[in-house]
Design a protein around this motif. Structure first.
Motif, short mmCIF file in Angstrom:
data_model
loop_
_atom_site.label_atom_id
_atom_site.label_comp_id
_atom_site.label_asym_id
_atom_site.label_seq_id
_atom_site.Cartn_x
_atom_site.Cartn_y
_atom_site.Cartn_z
N GLY A 353 25.50 54.88 43.43
CA GLY A 353 26.19 53.79 43.90
C GLY A 353 27.65 53.78 43.27
O GLY A 353 28.39 52.54 43.83
N ASN A 354 27.69 54.02 42.12
CA ASN A 354 28.70 53.90 41.06
C ASN A 354 29.90 54.70 42.12
O ASN A 354 31.28 54.09 42.14
N LEU A 355 29.72 55.76 42.83
CA LEU A 355 30.14 57.03 43.94
C LEU A 355 31.47 55.43 44.95
O LEU A 355 32.34 56.29 45.18
N GLN A 356 30.40 55.17 45.11
CA GLN A 356 30.86 54.14 46.05
C GLN A 356 32.15 52.94 45.87
O GLN A 356 33.12 52.71 46.47
N LYS A 357 31.59 52.19 44.18
CA LYS A 357 32.43 51.72 43.49
C LYS A 357 33.81 52.44 43.35
O LYS A 357 34.97 52.56 43.60
N LEU A 358 33.57 53.94 43.00
CA LEU A 358 35.17 55.22 43.76
C LEU A 358 35.85 55.05 44.98
O LEU A 358 37.22 54.55 44.47
N VAL A 359 34.88 54.92 46.00
CA VAL A 359 35.48 54.70 46.82
C VAL A 359 36.23 53.28 47.13
O VAL A 359 37.91 54.10 47.57
N ASP A 360 35.58 52.21 46.88
CA ASP A 360 36.54 51.29 46.31
C ASP A 360 37.70 50.61 46.26
O ASP A 360 38.31 49.54 46.50
N VAL A 361 37.87 52.03 44.75
CA VAL A 361 39.05 51.17 44.57
C VAL A 361 40.21 51.73 45.02
O VAL A 361 41.26 50.68 45.18
N LYS A 362 40.82 52.93 45.89
CA LYS A 362 41.46 52.54 46.81
C LYS A 362 41.80 51.50 47.46
O LYS A 362 42.95 50.99 47.58
N GLY A 363 41.13 50.39 47.91
CA GLY A 363 41.28 49.63 48.54
C GLY A 363 41.38 47.84 47.82
O GLY A 363 41.93 46.70 48.06
N GLN A 364 41.64 48.39 46.37
CA GLN A 364 41.99 47.63 45.01
C GLN A 364 43.47 46.64 45.35
O GLN A 364 44.11 47.95 45.63
N SER A 365 43.57 46.09 44.51
CA SER A 365 45.38 45.58 44.11
C SER A 365 46.12 46.41 43.36
O SER A 365 45.27 45.93 42.09
N ILE A 366 47.03 46.80 43.19
CA ILE A 366 47.68 46.76 41.75
C ILE A 366 49.25 46.12 41.84
O ILE A 366 49.54 45.93 42.42
N ASN A 367 49.88 46.19 41.26
CA ASN A 367 50.74 45.43 40.60
C ASN A 367 51.98 46.46 39.64
O ASN A 367 51.73 46.34 39.44
N LEU A 368 52.79 45.71 41.56
CA LEU A 368 53.91 47.09 41.22
C LEU A 368 55.24 45.97 40.37
O LEU A 368 55.95 45.00 41.02
N THR A 369 55.88 46.24 40.17
CA THR A 369 57.17 45.63 38.88
C THR A 369 58.08 45.70 40.07
O THR A 369 58.93 43.91 40.44
N SER A 370 59.02 46.60 41.07
CA SER A 370 59.98 46.26 42.26
C SER A 370 59.59 45.70 43.40
O SER A 370 59.54 45.65 44.27
N ILE A 371 57.38 45.66 43.90
CA ILE A 371 57.07 44.90 44.68
C ILE A 371 55.98 44.14 44.40
O ILE A 371 56.04 43.13 45.25
N GLY A 372 55.09 43.54 44.01
CA GLY A 372 54.54 43.25 43.76
C GLY A 372 52.94 43.54 43.64
O GLY A 372 52.77 44.55 43.34
N SER A 373 51.60 42.28 44.19
CA SER A 373 50.33 43.02 44.19
C SER A 373 50.15 43.53 45.72
O SER A 373 51.04 43.45 46.36
N VAL A 374 49.81 44.29 46.04
CA VAL A 374 49.46 45.57 46.65
C VAL A 374 48.54 46.81 46.54
O VAL A 374 48.47 46.82 45.25
N LEU A 375 48.12 46.98 47.67
CA LEU A 375 46.80 47.67 47.53
C LEU A 375 47.40 49.65 47.15
O LEU A 375 47.89 49.93 47.76
N LEU A 376 46.12 49.99 46.43
CA LEU A 376 45.88 51.61 46.01
C LEU A 376 46.98 51.97 46.06
O LEU A 376 47.76 52.54 46.63
N GLY A 377 46.25 52.35 48.05
CA GLY A 377 46.43 52.73 49.27
C GLY A 377 47.70 53.31 49.54
O GLY A 377 47.97 53.36 50.44
N ASP A 378 48.30 51.81 49.74
CA ASP A 378 49.67 51.35 50.17
C ASP A 378 51.07 51.35 49.60
O ASP A 378 51.96 51.42 49.88
N ALA A 379 50.57 51.30 48.76
CA ALA A 379 51.85 51.95 47.21
C ALA A 379 52.77 52.40 47.19
O ALA A 379 54.14 51.90 47.35
N ASP A 380 52.58 54.13 47.46
CA ASP A 380 52.80 55.24 47.89
C ASP A 380 53.77 54.20 48.63
O ASP A 380 55.48 54.39 48.83
N THR A 381 53.92 54.02 50.57
CA THR A 381 54.10 53.69 50.95
C THR A 381 54.65 53.10 51.28
O THR A 381 55.82 52.71 51.84
N GLN A 382 54.52 51.80 50.01
CA GLN A 382 55.89 50.29 50.20
C GLN A 382 57.03 50.73 49.46
O GLN A 382 58.19 50.77 49.89
#
Length: 456
Positions: A353-382
């Motif tokens: 159950g907690n492993l699945q939560k870890l996998v789901d982290v990739k699809g969660q949002s983070i906030n970058l000063t230079s871009i704004g809100s972006v999915l963790l998995g897309d942050a580097d691409t952005q």
């Protein structure tokens, strides 16, 4: 005799013109040389004399220079200097950060792939070890790219500092030449060579910082920054240096015991281009990498500490974030083992159950000063995409600046450069002029001898 005087003045004028032509031809390949010539003026006859005139005289020595074309060339030098200095940095960042095997995205994707693979058997030690290995590899990729930005920041600062001695020397040279030009000009000495040297120094300064140049009636040139601060006035020159205050370096201009603090992102030229890249591209990029590492590690650690290990004990943090280290920004916590991975959500061995939560982290949002809100998995691409746009824009502007500079140089040469074909024509014309006047002198001597024989 008037005929002899006229012919003598013509021969002397032709000789002076030939001297100018020979100087031009000799310097046809001399960088920055401005072609010269003579202005011939007819000498009027005496008021009481019944004659067509008293020959020719040299009105002045000419220097074929166009201030507007020189200004255009210096502006082009500033733009070219600004764009050319930063492109190697942009290209290096773009190449490393977008590479298939060295990008942050590659490391992040492999880490979450390892988490997905562990879902087949959450109790499998090899699969758990693969997660830790992938986390360590991901951390090293974060550290490698973050260290690259840190090294570039040091290189930019060193390059800016290295520009200043040359810039200050050129400013002092312009001030010294101002004084020589005024002094020699007062005696009637030809100062064209000194003017050429001064304009070459101004061109060098213009490539380092954007300047405004005013040619004064007394022969001096006043040079200032676009923002108005003086660099050279008469025989006084400014001095620029970086002053460290509270760990930060500020560009300071000192002129006549007065100091000005400058924003080095806005001074143009090489110095301004590097400053603009440092503050508006490199530092924001570095901060974005740090923010991705920090927020990702926080989410992963929070998820792990909310779960349970295989033995039923509470989970512990796996990743360590250290923003003060260029080479250790992100690391797997010291001593972290496969048994520390808290994949269970209820303490039951084999629960994922907690492993699945870890996998789901990739699809969660983070906030970058230079871009704004972006999915963790897309942050580097952005951020890589944003970097690529900056690099392409600079390449385009660099190409344009190179073309404009080339056109400005050609435009300058059309007025000030030596055309050997034109000088060859002038050489023949003034040679003919000299020979014709010498022939007139010979005729005058014959007439004089004939007159003497009449009274002999």
């Amino acid at each position: 005799m008037t005929i002899t005087n006229n012919a003598l003045s013509g021969a002397l004028a032709a000789q002076a013109a030939l001297n100018a032509v020979s100087q031009n031809i000799a310097n046809a390949q001399t960088k920055g040389y401005t072609r010269q010539g003579v202005l011939l003026v007819a000498t009027a006859s005496d008021a009481s004399a019944n004659s067509p005139g008293n020959g020719v005289q040299i009105g002045s020595l000419l220097r074929f220079s166009d201030s507007y074309k020189s200004q255009q060339m210096w502006r082009a030098a500033s733009d070219l200097g600004q764009r050319s200095q930063v492109q190697p940095y942009l290209s290096q960042l773009e190449t490393v950060m977008s590479a298939d095997k060295s990008s942050i995205s590659y490391g992040v994707d492999n880490f979450f792939k390892a988490l997905n693979a562990a879902g087949v058997d959450p109790t499998s030690t090899p699969l758990r070890q693969q997660v830790i290995t992938a986390a360590d590899s991901m951390s090293q990729q974060f550290n490698s790219i973050y260290n690259l930005t840190a090294n570039q920041l040091i290189s930019v600062q060193q390059q800016q500092t290295a520009i200043l001695p040359s810039l200050n020397e050129s400013l002092s040279g312009i001030a010294a030449l101002n004084q020589q030009i005024v002094s020699l000009g007062a005696t009637g000495t030809n100062t064209s060579a000194l003017l050429d040297k001064r304009e070459q120094l101004i061109d060098s300064v213009a490539s380092q910082v954007a300047v405004e140049v005013i040619n004064n009636p007394d022969g001096t040139a006043s040079v200032s920054l676009k923002s108005g601060q003086p660099l050279v006035v008469s025989n006084l020159a400014a001095n620029l240096n970086y002053v460290s205050t509270s760990g930060a370096s500020t560009l300071t201009l000192t002129f006549a015991n007065t100091s000005f603090k400058l924003d080095d992102t806005k001074v143009g030229g090489q110095l301004g281009g590097l400053g603009d890249f440092r503050d508006n591209t490199l530092k924001p990029l570095q901060k974005s990498i740090s923010e991705i590492a920090e927020q990702m590690s926080q989410k992963i650690n929070d998820t792990l500490t909310s779960g349970f290990k295989s033995d039923g004990t509470a989970g512990v943090a796996m990743l360590s974030f250290n923003p003060t280290s260029a080479t250790g920004l992100l690391q797997v916590a010291s001593g972290f083992q496969t048994t520390d991975l808290a994949f269970s959500s209820d303490g039951t061995p084999g629960d994922s159950g907690n492993l699945q939560k870890l996998v789901d982290v990739k699809g969660q949002s983070i906030n970058l000063t230079s871009i704004g809100s972006v999915l963790l998995g897309d942050a580097d691409t952005q951020i890589v995409g944003k970097l690529g746009i900056s690099s392409q824009q600079n390449q385009s502007q660099l190409k344009t600046a190179t073309t404009i500079r080339s056109q400005a140089e050609d435009d300058w040469k059309s007025t000030s450069g030596v055309n050997t074909d034109e000088e060859a024509i002038n050489l023949v014309e003034f040679q003919n002029m000299y020979q014709a006047n010498m022939k007139v002198i010979a005729v005058a001597n014959t007439l004089f001898d004939s007159t003497l024989q009449m009274f002999g």
